[in-house]
Motif scaffolding. Structure first.
Motif, PDB file in Angstrom:
ATOM      1  N   VAL A   1       4.284   0.435  -4.959  1.00 53.46           N
ATOM      2  CA  VAL A   1       2.791   0.296  -4.844  1.00 53.46           C
ATOM      3  C   VAL A   1       2.040  -0.554  -5.467  1.00 53.46           C
ATOM      4  O   VAL A   1       1.534  -0.537  -6.821  1.00 53.46           O
TER       5      VAL A   1
ATOM      6  N   THR B   1       8.096   3.788   2.179  1.00 56.56           N
ATOM      7  CA  THR B   1       8.916   5.131   2.560  1.00 56.56           C
ATOM      8  C   THR B   1       9.946   5.195   3.309  1.00 56.56           C
ATOM      9  O   THR B   1      10.415   3.884   3.162  1.00 56.56           O
TER      10      THR B   1
ATOM     11  N   GLU C   1       0.783  -1.219   0.001  1.00 52.64           N
ATOM     12  CA  GLU C   1       0.421   0.269  -0.292  1.00 52.64           C
ATOM     13  C   GLU C   1       1.063   1.564  -0.134  1.00 52.64           C
ATOM     14  O   GLU C   1       0.541   2.258  -0.546  1.00 52.64           O
ATOM     15  N   LYS C   2       2.084   0.882   0.716  1.00 56.69           N
ATOM     16  CA  LYS C   2       3.148   2.333   0.795  1.00 56.69           C
ATOM     17  C   LYS C   2       4.357   2.077   0.635  1.00 56.69           C
ATOM     18  O   LYS C   2       4.850   1.068   1.247  1.00 56.69           O
TER      19      LYS C   2
END
Length: 196
Positions: A166, A147, A144-145
């Motif tokens: 993603v 970082t 989903e993500k």
């Protein structure tokens, strides 16, 4: 008469074979250790503490000069490998190789340069820094993500999130109750200094 001529030719060819010598490769003029000195160590690689061995093959011309240099096994540093070839082309000199008849010929000389830091040379250890990659994965196993958290001076050759695009589906993670759960994958890379 033919039989005598054939015998003479046979004997003459035997004599030539008996006096022919094996081909001889190029022989370094002077000491190969003079070709690359401690002062030739690339300063940037020395400062980083980079070491290794550059295996090389030199094409030696019939005049004894180096015509070409090819790295046959890398030191792991393109800078050290390129430096080795540049210095060898400029400084190496040979008595040329010879073929079986004694004629000077192009030939190959192979060896390696060992890049070793001089004894007592201080190695610059990296400053403490960190890089953390956080990847959020749904209970269906879909990324989903992603970082990246890093200290200011931490550089990477590419974006670590490229490995975790993603929308890509991977394995689902199962909780203690046996049901799929959403997770956060955390990958930390750190350099730290600890007292001992």
């Amino acid at each position: 008469m033919r039989r005598i001529i054939a015998t003479i030719l046979f004997l003459a060819s035997g004599v030539t074979t008996a006096f022919a010598s094996d081909p001889v490769g190029p022989v370094p003029r002077g000491s190969p250790s003079d070709w690359i000195k401690d002062d030739d160590y690339p300063s940037a690689e020395r400062a980083k503490g980079v070491t290794g061995a550059s295996g090389f093959r030199l094409l030696v011309g019939s005049d004894g000069s180096v015509k070409d240099c090819v790295i046959s096994s890398s030191s792991g540093s393109p800078v050290l490998d390129a430096t080795a070839c540049a210095l060898l082309k400029a400084r190496a000199s040979f008595a040329p190789g010879r073929d079986a008849t004694g004629k000077k010929v192009e030939s190959i000389f192979s060896s390696r340069v060992s890049w070793v830091l001089p004894a007592g040379f201080p190695i610059n250890l990296p400053e403490p820094r960190s890089l953390t990659v956080l990847v959020d994965v749904s209970k269906e196993g879909v990324v989903e993500k992603c970082t990246v958290e890093k200290s200011v001076d931490f550089t990477t050759p590419s974006d670590p999130c490229v490995q975790y695009p993603v929308g890509r589906k991977g394995a689902s993670f199962i909780g203690k109750d046996g049901k799929p759960i959403a997770v956060r994958f955390v990958n930390r890379m750190t350099n730290e200094v600890q007292a001992r």
